[in-house]
Write a protein that holds these residues in place. Structure first.
Motif, mmCIF file in Angstrom:
data_model
loop_
_atom_site.group_PDB
_atom_site.id
_atom_site.type_symbol
_atom_site.label_atom_id
_atom_site.label_comp_id
_atom_site.label_asym_id
_atom_site.label_seq_id
_atom_site.Cartn_x
_atom_site.Cartn_y
_atom_site.Cartn_z
ATOM 1 N N UNK A 10 0.829 -1.214 0.000
ATOM 2 C CA UNK A 10 0.000 0.000 0.000
ATOM 3 C C UNK A 10 0.857 1.254 0.000
ATOM 4 N N UNK A 11 2.045 1.185 0.583
ATOM 5 C CA UNK A 11 2.964 2.322 0.533
ATOM 6 C C UNK A 11 3.640 2.409 -0.835
ATOM 7 N N UNK A 12 3.911 1.260 -1.421
ATOM 8 C CA UNK A 12 4.615 1.234 -2.707
ATOM 9 C C UNK A 12 3.795 1.850 -3.833
ATOM 10 N N UNK A 13 2.478 1.803 -3.736
ATOM 11 C CA UNK A 13 1.646 2.299 -4.845
ATOM 12 C C UNK A 13 1.747 3.805 -5.039
ATOM 13 N N UNK A 14 2.274 4.522 -4.055
ATOM 14 C CA UNK A 14 2.384 5.974 -4.178
ATOM 15 C C UNK A 14 3.602 6.418 -4.979
ATOM 16 N N UNK A 15 4.476 5.494 -5.317
ATOM 17 C CA UNK A 15 5.650 5.815 -6.123
ATOM 18 C C UNK A 15 5.365 5.448 -7.575
ATOM 19 N N UNK A 16 5.451 6.418 -8.484
ATOM 20 C CA UNK A 16 5.187 6.123 -9.905
ATOM 21 C C UNK A 16 6.405 5.496 -10.586
ATOM 22 N N UNK A 17 6.855 4.383 -10.016
ATOM 23 C CA UNK A 17 8.059 3.728 -10.525
ATOM 24 C C UNK A 17 7.811 2.223 -10.602
ATOM 25 N N UNK A 18 8.788 1.529 -11.112
ATOM 26 C CA UNK A 18 8.796 0.079 -11.105
ATOM 27 C C UNK A 18 8.701 -0.393 -9.649
ATOM 28 N N UNK A 19 7.991 -1.476 -9.369
ATOM 29 C CA UNK A 19 7.868 -1.949 -7.985
ATOM 30 C C UNK A 19 9.205 -2.184 -7.287
ATOM 31 N N UNK A 20 10.208 -2.636 -8.004
ATOM 32 C CA UNK A 20 11.520 -2.852 -7.381
ATOM 33 C C UNK A 20 12.141 -1.544 -6.915
ATOM 34 N N UNK A 21 11.943 -0.488 -7.700
ATOM 35 C CA UNK A 21 12.468 0.824 -7.326
ATOM 36 C C UNK A 21 11.686 1.374 -6.138
#
Length: 82
Positions: free
Chosen positions: A30-41
């Motif tokens: 849920x925190x990762x979705x706020x970054x407009x990047x590849x999931x690994x990044x």
């Protein structure tokens, strides 16, 4: 996408800790979705922020950690550096 591509995507998200064994988003996911990047990044950026906030980490080291990770993340977002 093919079933193979979907399977690979789910495996990657699971390995990153973004989804659980029921394929539902974890708190980290849920925190990762706020970054407009590849999931690994996204995972790398969140890990650097976690390292920065650890007790006992000096302010200078904290800035180096996040700064270096941001540099790497930015470089990974560019398709061709030259």
């Amino acid at each position: 996408p093919s079933s193979e591509a979907l399977s690979h995507g789910l495996e990657s998200l699971s390995a990153l800790g973004a989804i659980d064994n029921k394929a539902e988003l974890t708190e980290l996911g849920k925190e990762m979705i706020y970054f407009p990047t590849d999931p690994r990044v996204s995972r790398m950026l969140l890990a650097s922020l976690d390292m920065e906030s650890r007790e006992g980490t000096s302010p200078t080291v904290s800035k180096l950690i996040v700064g270096d990770i941001l540099t790497v993340a930015a470089a990974l977002q560019v398709r061709n550096l030259f």
